[in-house]
Design a protein around this motif. Structure first.
Motif, PDB file in Angstrom:
ATOM      1  N   SER A 109       9.949 -10.785  -1.500  1.00  0.00           N
ATOM      2  CA  SER A 109       9.240  -9.611  -2.027  1.00  0.00           C
ATOM      3  C   SER A 109       7.743  -9.685  -1.727  1.00  0.00           C
ATOM      4  O   SER A 109       7.091  -8.653  -1.554  1.00  0.00           O
ATOM      5  CB  SER A 109       9.483  -9.443  -3.525  1.00  0.00           C
ATOM      6  OG  SER A 109       8.849 -10.447  -4.264  1.00  0.00           O
ATOM      7  N   SER A 110       7.209 -10.901  -1.626  1.00  0.00           N
ATOM      8  CA  SER A 110       5.792 -11.058  -1.272  1.00  0.00           C
ATOM      9  C   SER A 110       5.502 -10.495   0.117  1.00  0.00           C
ATOM     10  O   SER A 110       4.423  -9.957   0.365  1.00  0.00           O
ATOM     11  CB  SER A 110       5.391 -12.533  -1.302  1.00  0.00           C
ATOM     12  OG  SER A 110       5.445 -13.028  -2.604  1.00  0.00           O
ATOM     13  N   PHE A 111       6.472 -10.628   1.007  1.00  0.00           N
ATOM     14  CA  PHE A 111       6.294 -10.103   2.361  1.00  0.00           C
ATOM     15  C   PHE A 111       6.791  -8.665   2.486  1.00  0.00           C
ATOM     16  O   PHE A 111       6.307  -7.912   3.330  1.00  0.00           O
ATOM     17  CB  PHE A 111       6.995 -11.014   3.377  1.00  0.00           C
ATOM     18  CG  PHE A 111       6.404 -12.394   3.415  1.00  0.00           C
ATOM     19  CD1 PHE A 111       5.094 -12.599   3.810  1.00  0.00           C
ATOM     20  CD2 PHE A 111       7.140 -13.497   3.014  1.00  0.00           C
ATOM     21  CE1 PHE A 111       4.530 -13.869   3.829  1.00  0.00           C
ATOM     22  CE2 PHE A 111       6.595 -14.771   3.036  1.00  0.00           C
ATOM     23  CZ  PHE A 111       5.285 -14.966   3.441  1.00  0.00           C
ATOM     24  N   ALA A 112       7.740  -8.268   1.659  1.00  0.00           N
ATOM     25  CA  ALA A 112       8.269  -6.903   1.710  1.00  0.00           C
ATOM     26  C   ALA A 112       7.272  -5.894   1.149  1.00  0.00           C
ATOM     27  O   ALA A 112       7.156  -4.777   1.654  1.00  0.00           O
ATOM     28  CB  ALA A 112       9.589  -6.822   0.951  1.00  0.00           C
ATOM     29  N   SER A 113       6.554  -6.284   0.121  1.00  0.00           N
ATOM     30  CA  SER A 113       5.646  -5.357  -0.533  1.00  0.00           C
ATOM     31  C   SER A 113       4.623  -4.745   0.433  1.00  0.00           C
ATOM     32  O   SER A 113       4.482  -3.522   0.482  1.00  0.00           O
ATOM     33  CB  SER A 113       4.945  -6.043  -1.707  1.00  0.00           C
ATOM     34  OG  SER A 113       4.315  -5.093  -2.515  1.00  0.00           O
ATOM     35  N   PRO A 114       3.924  -5.542   1.234  1.00  0.00           N
ATOM     36  CA  PRO A 114       2.974  -4.934   2.175  1.00  0.00           C
ATOM     37  C   PRO A 114       3.662  -4.069   3.232  1.00  0.00           C
ATOM     38  O   PRO A 114       3.099  -3.070   3.675  1.00  0.00           O
ATOM     39  CB  PRO A 114       2.293  -6.130   2.845  1.00  0.00           C
ATOM     40  CG  PRO A 114       2.605  -7.292   1.994  1.00  0.00           C
ATOM     41  CD  PRO A 114       3.833  -6.991   1.233  1.00  0.00           C
ATOM     42  N   VAL A 115       4.884  -4.457   3.602  1.00  0.00           N
ATOM     43  CA  VAL A 115       5.623  -3.670   4.588  1.00  0.00           C
ATOM     44  C   VAL A 115       5.962  -2.288   4.009  1.00  0.00           C
ATOM     45  O   VAL A 115       6.038  -1.303   4.729  1.00  0.00           O
ATOM     46  CB  VAL A 115       6.912  -4.421   5.031  1.00  0.00           C
ATOM     47  CG1 VAL A 115       7.825  -3.550   5.856  1.00  0.00           C
ATOM     48  CG2 VAL A 115       6.534  -5.687   5.784  1.00  0.00           C
ATOM     49  N   ILE A 116       6.112  -2.214   2.704  1.00  0.00           N
ATOM     50  CA  ILE A 116       6.376  -0.947   2.030  1.00  0.00           C
ATOM     51  C   ILE A 116       5.073  -0.198   1.743  1.00  0.00           C
ATOM     52  O   ILE A 116       4.949   0.997   2.030  1.00  0.00           O
ATOM     53  CB  ILE A 116       7.151  -1.194   0.711  1.00  0.00           C
ATOM     54  CG1 ILE A 116       8.552  -1.727   1.028  1.00  0.00           C
ATOM     55  CG2 ILE A 116       7.208   0.056  -0.150  1.00  0.00           C
ATOM     56  CD1 ILE A 116       9.267  -2.324  -0.164  1.00  0.00           C
ATOM     57  N   LEU A 117       4.101  -0.904   1.182  1.00  0.00           N
ATOM     58  CA  LEU A 117       2.874  -0.251   0.723  1.00  0.00           C
ATOM     59  C   LEU A 117       1.965   0.246   1.841  1.00  0.00           C
ATOM     60  O   LEU A 117       1.507   1.392   1.813  1.00  0.00           O
ATOM     61  CB  LEU A 117       2.076  -1.201  -0.179  1.00  0.00           C
ATOM     62  CG  LEU A 117       2.683  -1.561  -1.524  1.00  0.00           C
ATOM     63  CD1 LEU A 117       1.798  -2.576  -2.245  1.00  0.00           C
ATOM     64  CD2 LEU A 117       2.886  -0.326  -2.376  1.00  0.00           C
ATOM     65  N   ILE A 118       1.669  -0.619   2.801  1.00  0.00           N
ATOM     66  CA  ILE A 118       0.674  -0.255   3.825  1.00  0.00           C
ATOM     67  C   ILE A 118       1.083   0.984   4.613  1.00  0.00           C
ATOM     68  O   ILE A 118       0.293   1.935   4.716  1.00  0.00           O
ATOM     69  CB  ILE A 118       0.340  -1.454   4.733  1.00  0.00           C
ATOM     70  CG1 ILE A 118      -0.388  -2.521   3.911  1.00  0.00           C
ATOM     71  CG2 ILE A 118      -0.504  -1.012   5.926  1.00  0.00           C
ATOM     72  CD1 ILE A 118      -0.587  -3.843   4.639  1.00  0.00           C
ATOM     73  N   PRO A 119       2.291   1.038   5.176  1.00  0.00           N
ATOM     74  CA  PRO A 119       2.650   2.260   5.912  1.00  0.00           C
ATOM     75  C   PRO A 119       2.665   3.517   5.033  1.00  0.00           C
ATOM     76  O   PRO A 119       2.200   4.579   5.458  1.00  0.00           O
ATOM     77  CB  PRO A 119       4.062   1.976   6.441  1.00  0.00           C
ATOM     78  CG  PRO A 119       4.179   0.495   6.444  1.00  0.00           C
ATOM     79  CD  PRO A 119       3.332   0.025   5.296  1.00  0.00           C
ATOM     80  N   TYR A 120       3.162   3.385   3.807  1.00  0.00           N
ATOM     81  CA  TYR A 120       3.205   4.552   2.915  1.00  0.00           C
ATOM     82  C   TYR A 120       1.803   5.088   2.641  1.00  0.00           C
ATOM     83  O   TYR A 120       1.536   6.281   2.807  1.00  0.00           O
ATOM     84  CB  TYR A 120       3.895   4.208   1.593  1.00  0.00           C
ATOM     85  CG  TYR A 120       3.843   5.371   0.632  1.00  0.00           C
ATOM     86  CD1 TYR A 120       4.780   6.385   0.697  1.00  0.00           C
ATOM     87  CD2 TYR A 120       2.810   5.465  -0.307  1.00  0.00           C
ATOM     88  CE1 TYR A 120       4.710   7.477  -0.166  1.00  0.00           C
ATOM     89  CE2 TYR A 120       2.736   6.550  -1.174  1.00  0.00           C
ATOM     90  CZ  TYR A 120       3.682   7.552  -1.094  1.00  0.00           C
ATOM     91  OH  TYR A 120       3.588   8.631  -1.942  1.00  0.00           O
ATOM     92  N   PHE A 121       0.916   4.224   2.206  1.00  0.00           N
ATOM     93  CA  PHE A 121      -0.418   4.690   1.836  1.00  0.00           C
ATOM     94  C   PHE A 121      -1.230   5.123   3.049  1.00  0.00           C
ATOM     95  O   PHE A 121      -2.038   6.046   2.954  1.00  0.00           O
ATOM     96  CB  PHE A 121      -1.158   3.639   1.001  1.00  0.00           C
ATOM     97  CG  PHE A 121      -0.722   3.657  -0.428  1.00  0.00           C
ATOM     98  CD1 PHE A 121      -1.298   4.539  -1.326  1.00  0.00           C
ATOM     99  CD2 PHE A 121       0.291   2.829  -0.876  1.00  0.00           C
ATOM    100  CE1 PHE A 121      -0.882   4.587  -2.657  1.00  0.00           C
ATOM    101  CE2 PHE A 121       0.712   2.859  -2.194  1.00  0.00           C
ATOM    102  CZ  PHE A 121       0.131   3.748  -3.089  1.00  0.00           C
TER     103      PHE A 121
END
Length: 130
Positions: A109-121
């Motif tokens: 989840s530590s690595f998944a979170s940026p993969v989710i957050l950065i592209p979305y925002f």
């Protein structure tokens, strides 16, 4: 996104409550491991703060949400790298028990979170007025 961010806050708080009150999330009773883990609460608190502040600003559709998404993402990757490297160097992933499975989920989840957050925002930055 707001739910994901609040989940990060809740998960982080729950982990540390369990760590300091039980042995459920501890993968070892070794002093070196416990000392290593005890170095994380301040950094995890920063991640939780950044995630919460991002969630609040996201819900309010404020431009700061994009900044705080990047801050939370950076904190998440950093913590994931530190934890994963420790686990690899100390062959922690070799033991597959409940604590280690939880540890693996935290690392993922530590690595998944940026993969989710950065592209979305980044994709929706104009919606936030950036």
């Amino acid at each position: 996104m707001v739910a994901w961010l609040w989940l990060t806050v809740a998960w982080t708080a729950t982990y540390w409550i369990l760590f300091f009150t039980t042995t459920v999330v501890q993968t070892s009773s070794d002093t070196a491991y416990l000392d290593f883990e005890r170095a994380f609460p301040a950094a995890d608190a920063w991640l939780a703060f950044a995630s919460a502040w991002c969630a609040i600003n996201c819900a309010r559709r404020r431009p700061q949400a994009v900044l705080w998404a990047l801050v939370a993402s950076g904190a998440s990757v950093y913590l994931g790298c530190m934890d994963t490297l420790y686990n690899l160097e100390h062959v922690k992933y070799a033991s597959v028990d409940a604590g280690m499975i939880l540890e693996m989920l935290i690392n993922l989840s530590s690595f998944a979170s940026p993969v989710i957050l950065i592209p979305y925002f980044w994709r929706h930055r104009r919606w936030f007025g950036v």
